[in-house]
Design an enzyme around this catalytic site. Sequence first.
Site, short mmCIF file in Angstrom:
data_model
loop_
_atom_site.label_atom_id
_atom_site.label_comp_id
_atom_site.label_asym_id
_atom_site.label_seq_id
_atom_site.Cartn_x
_atom_site.Cartn_y
_atom_site.Cartn_z
N ASP A 196 2.14 -8.23 1.30
CA ASP A 196 0.99 -8.20 0.39
C ASP A 196 0.73 -9.54 -0.29
OD1 ASP A 196 0.76 -5.52 1.04
OD2 ASP A 196 2.00 -4.88 -0.66
N GLN A 226 3.67 -7.63 6.92
CA GLN A 226 4.80 -7.55 5.98
C GLN A 226 5.18 -8.97 5.53
OE1 GLN A 226 5.30 -5.40 9.15
NE2 GLN A 226 3.90 -4.22 7.89
N LYS A 249 -2.26 -12.19 3.17
CA LYS A 249 -2.40 -12.70 4.55
C LYS A 249 -3.80 -12.45 5.10
CE LYS A 249 1.12 -10.07 5.55
NZ LYS A 249 1.57 -9.68 4.21
N GLY A 279 -1.44 -3.45 5.30
CA GLY A 279 -2.76 -3.26 4.70
C GLY A 279 -3.25 -4.64 4.32
N HIS A 280 -4.16 -5.18 5.10
CA HIS A 280 -4.63 -6.56 4.88
C HIS A 280 -6.06 -6.51 4.36
CE1 HIS A 280 -1.47 -8.23 7.95
NE2 HIS A 280 -0.94 -7.57 6.95
P1 GDP Z 1 -1.75 -8.77 2.72
O1 GDP Z 1 -1.09 -7.50 3.10
O2 GDP Z 1 -0.81 -9.93 2.72
O3 GDP Z 1 -2.98 -9.07 3.53
O4 GDP Z 1 -2.21 -8.58 1.20
P2 GDP Z 1 -2.92 -7.28 0.59
O5 GDP Z 1 -4.31 -7.22 1.04
O6 GDP Z 1 -2.08 -6.07 0.78
O7 GDP Z 1 -2.80 -7.60 -0.95
C1 GDP Z 1 -3.38 -8.73 -1.51
C2 GDP Z 1 -4.35 -8.28 -2.60
O8 GDP Z 1 -4.68 -9.38 -3.41
C3 GDP Z 1 -5.66 -7.76 -2.06
O9 GDP Z 1 -6.16 -6.80 -2.93
C4 GDP Z 1 -6.54 -9.02 -2.05
O10 GDP Z 1 -7.92 -8.71 -2.15
C5 GDP Z 1 -6.06 -9.69 -3.30
N1 GDP Z 1 -6.11 -11.16 -3.30
C6 GDP Z 1 -5.93 -12.03 -2.27
N2 GDP Z 1 -5.94 -13.30 -2.73
C7 GDP Z 1 -6.14 -13.23 -4.05
C8 GDP Z 1 -6.21 -14.21 -5.09
O11 GDP Z 1 -6.09 -15.41 -4.88
N3 GDP Z 1 -6.42 -13.74 -6.36
C9 GDP Z 1 -6.54 -12.41 -6.64
N4 GDP Z 1 -6.73 -12.05 -7.90
N5 GDP Z 1 -6.47 -11.47 -5.69
C10 GDP Z 1 -6.25 -11.87 -4.42
P1 IMO Z 2 1.52 -5.98 4.60
O1 IMO Z 2 1.31 -6.41 6.02
C1 IMO Z 2 4.27 -4.51 1.56
C2 IMO Z 2 7.53 -1.90 2.89
C3 IMO Z 2 7.48 -0.45 2.44
C4 IMO Z 2 8.96 -0.13 2.40
C5 IMO Z 2 9.52 -0.92 3.58
C6 IMO Z 2 9.68 -0.07 4.85
O2 IMO Z 2 0.34 -5.30 4.00
O3 IMO Z 2 2.08 -7.09 3.78
P2 IMO Z 2 7.99 0.95 6.61
O4 IMO Z 2 6.80 1.85 6.44
O5 IMO Z 2 7.68 -0.36 7.26
O6 IMO Z 2 9.12 1.65 7.28
O7 IMO Z 2 8.46 0.63 5.11
O8 IMO Z 2 8.59 -1.96 3.83
N1 IMO Z 2 6.30 -2.37 3.58
C7 IMO Z 2 5.39 -3.18 3.03
N2 IMO Z 2 5.31 -3.70 1.79
N3 IMO Z 2 3.36 -4.87 2.48
C8 IMO Z 2 3.44 -4.38 3.74
O9 IMO Z 2 2.63 -4.81 4.73
C9 IMO Z 2 4.47 -3.47 4.05
N4 IMO Z 2 4.83 -2.80 5.18
C10 IMO Z 2 5.96 -2.13 4.86
O10 IMO Z 2 6.87 -0.33 1.19
O11 IMO Z 2 9.53 -0.68 1.23
MG MG Z 3 -0.81 -5.56 2.36
#
Ligand code: GDP
Ligand code: IMO
Ligand code: MG
Length: 429
Positions: free
Chosen positions: A13, A230, A16, A40-41
Amino acid sequence: MGVDVLLGLQWGDEGKGKVVDVLTPAYDVVARFQGGPNAGHTIEFEGKKFVLHTIPSGIFNPDCINLIGNGVIIDPSILLKEIKTLEASGVSVVKNLYVSRKAHLILPSHRLIDAASESSKGLQKIGSTLKGIGPTYTDKTARNGLRVGDVFGSDFLEKYNALKNKHLQLVSQFGFDYSEHLIDGLRFESYEQLWFDSLELLKKLNHVDSEYFINDLLQSGKNILAEGAQGSLLDVDFGSYPYVTSSNTTIAGVCSGLGIAPGKIGKVYGIFKAYCTRVGSGPFPTELHDADGANMREIGHEFGSTTGRPRRCGWLDIPALQYAIMLNGVTDLIMMKADVLDGFQKIRVALAYEFEGKQFNYLPFDSTEGKLLPVYTDIEGWKCNVTELKEKDGLPSELEKYIQFIEKEVKTPVTIVSTGPDRTQIVYR
Ligand code: GDP
Ligand code: IMO
Ligand code: MG
């Protein structure tokens, strides 16, 4: 010319999805190499927000080829839901999406095993996303799995039923009664029906022998970006085992998950937040249980993109960041969510850990939760709004100092700073 890689350096998270989308105009191909719908991207632009689970984040650029590699595991019902949501918003998906025949399938019964295994662990549960990730990769390495290419075989149903029956036996050994258990809001039998319906649509996508496909593209001079899911601290080998996911989230996953030889890897973009978050169980030395942590969660909207769970928040952990940079050979760092710390007077950074009176700056074999005490240094906050900065604007001097401090510690340049969730909120250094 090589395959550039973008991957998370923390516990996932990091942002990416946003950065892949920002970088996509410079690439002809974006390829996912591991993980599955546990990812979840999030991508935001023009007031719209999309969360991708299986589809690469290059999909919003109509000129970009998006490849789901052999190292990814696919739940057809989740993939199809994703495609429909995107197409309903006017994003053309099917034409530019290619799926590896060797990618493994997540069966509905894998999701039951995930739930049964987690509930049997009680307080020791991993905190899995319950998408069937662990059981599917287990079947892959145990050589029991079903792959995308198998769905065309005349014996597919037979193989499916044999594997499902094995799974149901396992579920009953866990003592798990699944009659009332809901998978994405549906009872098992209904979910299974949806899964089979989705499989018919999956059959119509572009299927490729992805290792040939990607190497041919590379040979013909295309620019390729591999998108990690991840983060490095969730890697099955190098993360805080057993509180990890079941794939190699680090650079090695690019080679095994796409069929790319190590020498063909180019730049390695490592993404980290200006602080840390973790969702699910496991050690997190700099975790905060105070107002600062609550502020990070509230300002940064730190709730899981896949499960909606609140993310645990804490200060930046330099030894952990150094570890991830070492494992991945990061060439360029990208700092995300700097804006979340805008209002903080003081920012803390962990430079080492303390255990039984001794200080050290590496991640020990046993990093049991609560065992390592972070040793902090304090840095002045920038105390101003960075969300309106433009691409080439300079950063406030205190933020610049924070970044230079990190660069000195980890000996790697920070080339991009993200200042908000939108595509446009980005500053290049
Ligand atoms: P990922 O899994 O690495 O793609 O990240 P996620 O989408 O799960 O989580 C990142 C969260 O932060 C999302 O809600 C994005 O919209 C948000 N986000 C990304 N970059 C920034 C930033 O620079 N500032 C803020 N406030 N939010 C951001
Ligand atoms: P992105 O790509 C954050 C965490 C879960 C749990 C552990 C194992 O959005 O960054 P799993 O379902 O893979 O067996 O869970 O890994 N986890 C993540 N945490 N971002 C993710 O993906 C994750 N994918 C799995 O919360 O702790
Ligand atoms: Mg994510």
